[in-house]
Write an enzyme that holds these catalytic residues in place. Structure first.
Site, PDB file in Angstrom:
ATOM      1  N   CYS A 116      64.863 -24.020  -0.244  1.00  0.00           N
ATOM      2  CA  CYS A 116      63.456 -24.651  -0.268  1.00  0.00           C
ATOM      3  C   CYS A 116      62.378 -24.158   0.594  1.00  0.00           C
ATOM      4  O   CYS A 116      61.534 -24.557   0.325  1.00  0.00           O
ATOM      5  CB  CYS A 116      63.782 -26.230   0.076  1.00  0.00           C
ATOM      6  SG  CYS A 116      65.054 -27.084  -0.842  1.00  0.00           S
ATOM      7  N   HIS A 256      57.273 -29.962   1.997  1.00  0.00           N
ATOM      8  CA  HIS A 256      58.206 -29.817   1.352  1.00  0.00           C
ATOM      9  C   HIS A 256      58.505 -31.191   0.722  1.00  0.00           C
ATOM     10  O   HIS A 256      58.677 -32.210   1.560  1.00  0.00           O
ATOM     11  CB  HIS A 256      59.457 -29.127   1.975  1.00  0.00           C
ATOM     12  CG  HIS A 256      60.653 -29.063   1.244  1.00  0.00           C
ATOM     13  ND1 HIS A 256      60.714 -28.845  -0.193  1.00  0.00           N
ATOM     14  CD2 HIS A 256      61.943 -29.499   1.228  1.00  0.00           C
ATOM     15  CE1 HIS A 256      61.833 -28.895  -0.944  1.00  0.00           C
ATOM     16  NE2 HIS A 256      62.443 -28.945   0.085  1.00  0.00           N
ATOM     17  N   ASN A 286      62.527 -33.154  -5.931  1.00  0.00           N
ATOM     18  CA  ASN A 286      62.351 -31.900  -5.183  1.00  0.00           C
ATOM     19  C   ASN A 286      62.697 -30.718  -6.051  1.00  0.00           C
ATOM     20  O   ASN A 286      64.019 -30.554  -6.436  1.00  0.00           O
ATOM     21  CB  ASN A 286      63.718 -32.002  -4.147  1.00  0.00           C
ATOM     22  CG  ASN A 286      63.766 -30.960  -3.201  1.00  0.00           C
ATOM     23  OD1 ASN A 286      63.152 -29.891  -3.332  1.00  0.00           O
ATOM     24  ND2 ASN A 286      64.766 -30.967  -2.168  1.00  0.00           N
TER      25      ASN A 286
HETATM   26  O1  UT7 Z   1      65.363 -29.594   0.129  1.00  0.00           O
HETATM   27  C1  UT7 Z   1      66.446 -29.398   0.897  1.00  0.00           C
HETATM   28  C2  UT7 Z   1      67.056 -30.253   2.074  1.00  0.00           C
HETATM   29  N1  UT7 Z   1      67.388 -31.620   1.645  1.00  0.00           N
HETATM   30  C3  UT7 Z   1      66.942 -32.489   2.130  1.00  0.00           C
HETATM   31  O2  UT7 Z   1      66.077 -32.658   3.213  1.00  0.00           O
HETATM   32  C4  UT7 Z   1      67.568 -33.669   1.923  1.00  0.00           C
HETATM   33  C5  UT7 Z   1      68.044 -34.508   3.246  1.00  0.00           C
HETATM   34  N2  UT7 Z   1      68.662 -35.857   2.716  1.00  0.00           N
HETATM   35  C6  UT7 Z   1      68.268 -36.796   2.195  1.00  0.00           C
HETATM   36  O3  UT7 Z   1      67.277 -36.849   1.951  1.00  0.00           O
HETATM   37  C7  UT7 Z   1      69.160 -38.109   2.354  1.00  0.00           C
HETATM   38  O4  UT7 Z   1      70.240 -38.159   3.431  1.00  0.00           O
HETATM   39  C8  UT7 Z   1      69.875 -38.544   0.949  1.00  0.00           C
HETATM   40  C9  UT7 Z   1      68.655 -38.985  -0.010  1.00  0.00           C
HETATM   41  C10 UT7 Z   1      70.521 -37.456   0.282  1.00  0.00           C
HETATM   42  C11 UT7 Z   1      70.670 -39.714   1.231  1.00  0.00           C
HETATM   43  O5  UT7 Z   1      70.113 -40.969   1.680  1.00  0.00           O
HETATM   44  P1  UT7 Z   1      70.659 -41.646   3.168  1.00  0.00           P
HETATM   45  O6  UT7 Z   1      69.817 -42.689   3.445  1.00  0.00           O
HETATM   46  O7  UT7 Z   1      71.073 -40.398   3.925  1.00  0.00           O
HETATM   47  O8  UT7 Z   1      72.094 -42.341   2.360  1.00  0.00           O
HETATM   48  P2  UT7 Z   1      73.595 -41.900   2.698  1.00  0.00           P
HETATM   49  O9  UT7 Z   1      74.040 -40.615   2.243  1.00  0.00           O
HETATM   50  O10 UT7 Z   1      73.666 -42.292   4.284  1.00  0.00           O
HETATM   51  O11 UT7 Z   1      74.193 -43.026   2.026  1.00  0.00           O
HETATM   52  C12 UT7 Z   1      74.025 -44.415   2.533  1.00  0.00           C
HETATM   53  C13 UT7 Z   1      74.795 -45.363   1.279  1.00  0.00           C
HETATM   54  C14 UT7 Z   1      76.225 -45.017   1.098  1.00  0.00           C
HETATM   55  O12 UT7 Z   1      76.855 -46.047   0.949  1.00  0.00           O
HETATM   56  P3  UT7 Z   1      77.823 -46.745   2.088  1.00  0.00           P
HETATM   57  O13 UT7 Z   1      78.751 -45.721   2.452  1.00  0.00           O
HETATM   58  O14 UT7 Z   1      76.868 -47.090   3.282  1.00  0.00           O
HETATM   59  O15 UT7 Z   1      78.538 -47.804   1.365  1.00  0.00           O
HETATM   60  C15 UT7 Z   1      76.266 -43.983  -0.351  1.00  0.00           C
HETATM   61  O16 UT7 Z   1      77.347 -44.153  -0.836  1.00  0.00           O
HETATM   62  O17 UT7 Z   1      73.761 -45.078   0.014  1.00  0.00           O
HETATM   63  C16 UT7 Z   1      75.161 -44.678  -0.937  1.00  0.00           C
HETATM   64  N3  UT7 Z   1      74.564 -44.073  -1.894  1.00  0.00           N
HETATM   65  C17 UT7 Z   1      73.632 -44.514  -2.961  1.00  0.00           C
HETATM   66  N4  UT7 Z   1      73.436 -45.844  -3.556  1.00  0.00           N
HETATM   67  C18 UT7 Z   1      72.832 -45.929  -4.340  1.00  0.00           C
HETATM   68  C19 UT7 Z   1      74.341 -42.642  -2.162  1.00  0.00           C
HETATM   69  N5  UT7 Z   1      73.511 -42.313  -3.035  1.00  0.00           N
HETATM   70  C20 UT7 Z   1      73.295 -43.458  -3.755  1.00  0.00           C
HETATM   71  C21 UT7 Z   1      72.675 -43.830  -4.642  1.00  0.00           C
HETATM   72  N6  UT7 Z   1      72.225 -44.879  -5.331  1.00  0.00           N
HETATM   73  N7  UT7 Z   1      72.090 -42.786  -5.586  1.00  0.00           N
END
Ligand code: UT7
Length: 333
Positions: A116, A256, A286
């Site tokens: 990225c 980004h 993204n």
């Molecule tokens: O470009 C390269 C660099 N990449 C980035 O900068 C991406 C960085 N990371 C992120 O943007 C975020 O971490 C994500 C968008 C990937 C995820 O968001 P988050 O707030 O960190 O969510 P999480 O992975 O901590 O998940 C929170 C909850 C989980 O459920 P539990 O375990 O709390 O019950 C996930 O299973 O949200 C759940 N979850 C979803 N729920 C509904 C994960 N994906 C989804 C979804 N819809 N699509």
């Protein structure tokens, strides 16, 4: 001898027609518009879904528009750099494919892979090539077909990414505009958190790798998020400080587009208001190396000669950095 600067003299872009909405995604995986909008900030993304078309198709369209907008003679281009993580093929380079399609007879071409951060690294590369005095005109493309490596059954990654490309012309000038400073970083610590498991030389493709879904993008989102916020904010602050830039004289932050919460965190560290932050994640998601030039493509009409822009990105590797650009022209070309 007068100092040579490398200035951006135009922007071209291309996004595919197909719009993949949150509503459609919620029919593929267990997700919904509300979660995606609050956790990421993406409403829809573009997908290149015609069979047989890859990243070079979008890169070529963007570069073609750029050449038209800048009224460039194909003979005058010295080099084409394509930053991408989703090349058409392992080899030859995607840049070599577009050079033929655009009929550039005097240019050489290569791909640059920094995930990225690719466009940021490519800007610095092009700027140095021009400042050396040996190149006058370079096309830098940021292009990725992220849909080619996203698992549309993995709800943790599929809402984030989209496809798109944009290109900038870099030219030599003796005016006090262009790429003024940069801080680029790589630490090699990001591998466990963001990668594709198979398809490279460590683990070539096999029935096993396909059966075990090892050709998709793998991300530990929470860890990557943490590093992205702190590294991008630190480096943006550092480049601002050493160039005497602050909330009063920064005109635009060009971040980004990985997550709206990351963008807000970076901008708030510098106390730059949302209206001066380029944001189009809601429409494209993204697009990896495509995000920074796609921001310029969308915001070109608002830019003025002399505006201070800070670009910043973070990606796999980890790779990250910030580039300070003094913009070179008023409004749309
Ligand atoms: O470009 C390269 C660099 N990449 C980035 O900068 C991406 C960085 N990371 C992120 O943007 C975020 O971490 C994500 C968008 C990937 C995820 O968001 P988050 O707030 O960190 O969510 P999480 O992975 O901590 O998940 C929170 C909850 C989980 O459920 P539990 O375990 O709390 O019950 C996930 O299973 O949200 C759940 N979850 C979803 N729920 C509904 C994960 N994906 C989804 C979804 N819809 N699509």
């Amino acid at each position: 001898m007068e100092k040579i600067n490398a200035v951006i003299t135009g922007v071209g872009g291309y996004v595919p027609d197909y719009v993949l909405t949150n509503e459609e995604l919620s029919r593929l995986v267990d997700t919904n518009d509300e979660w995606i909008m609050t956790r990421i900030g993406v409403k829809e993304r573009r997908i290149l879904n015609e069979e047989g078309l890859g990243t070079s198709y979008m890169a070529r369209k963007a570069a073609k528009q750029l050449m038209q907008k800048t009224n460039s003679d194909p003979e005058s281009i010295d080099c084409v750099i394509v930053s991408t993580t989703t090349p058409d093929y392992h080899f030859p380079s995607t840049a070599s494919i577009i050079i033929d399609k655009l009929g550039l007879k005097n240019a050489y071409a290569f791909d640059l892979q920094a995930a990225c951060c690719g466009f940021l690294y490519a800007m610095e590369t092009a700027a140095n090539m021009i400042q050396s005095g040996r190149h006058k005109k370079i096309i830098v493309v940021g292009a990725d077909k992220m849909s080619s490596m996203v698992d549309y059954y993995d709800r943790a990654t599929c809402p984030i990414f989209g496809d798109g490309a944009a290109a900038c012309m870099f030219e030599a000038t003796t005016e006090d505009v262009g790429v003024m400073d940069s801080i680029l970083r790589t630490d090699g610590k990001g591998l466990p958190f963001l990668h594709m498991k198979a398809g490279g030389s460590v683990c070539p493709p096999s029935y096993f790798t396909v059966d075990n879904k090892m050709h998709y993008l793998y991300q530990e989102g929470r860890t990557v998020f943490k590093y992205a916020v702190s590294y991008m904010s630190d480096v943006t602050e550092e480049i601002a400080k050493r160039n005497g830039l602050n909330k009063d004289n920064i005109n635009w932050i060009v971040p980004h587009q990985a997550n709206l919460r990351i963008i807000d965190a970076v901008a708030s560290r510098l106390e730059v208001p949302r209206e001066q932050v380029m944001i189009n994640i809601q429409r494209y998601g993204n697009t990896s190396a495509g995000t920074l030039p796609l921001c310029l493509w969308d915001y070109e009409k608002h830019l003025k000669k002399g505006d201070n822009l800070i670009f910043t990105a973070f990606g796999a590797g980890f790779t990250w950095g910030a580039v300070y650009v003094k913009w070179g022209y008023d409004g749309n070309k």
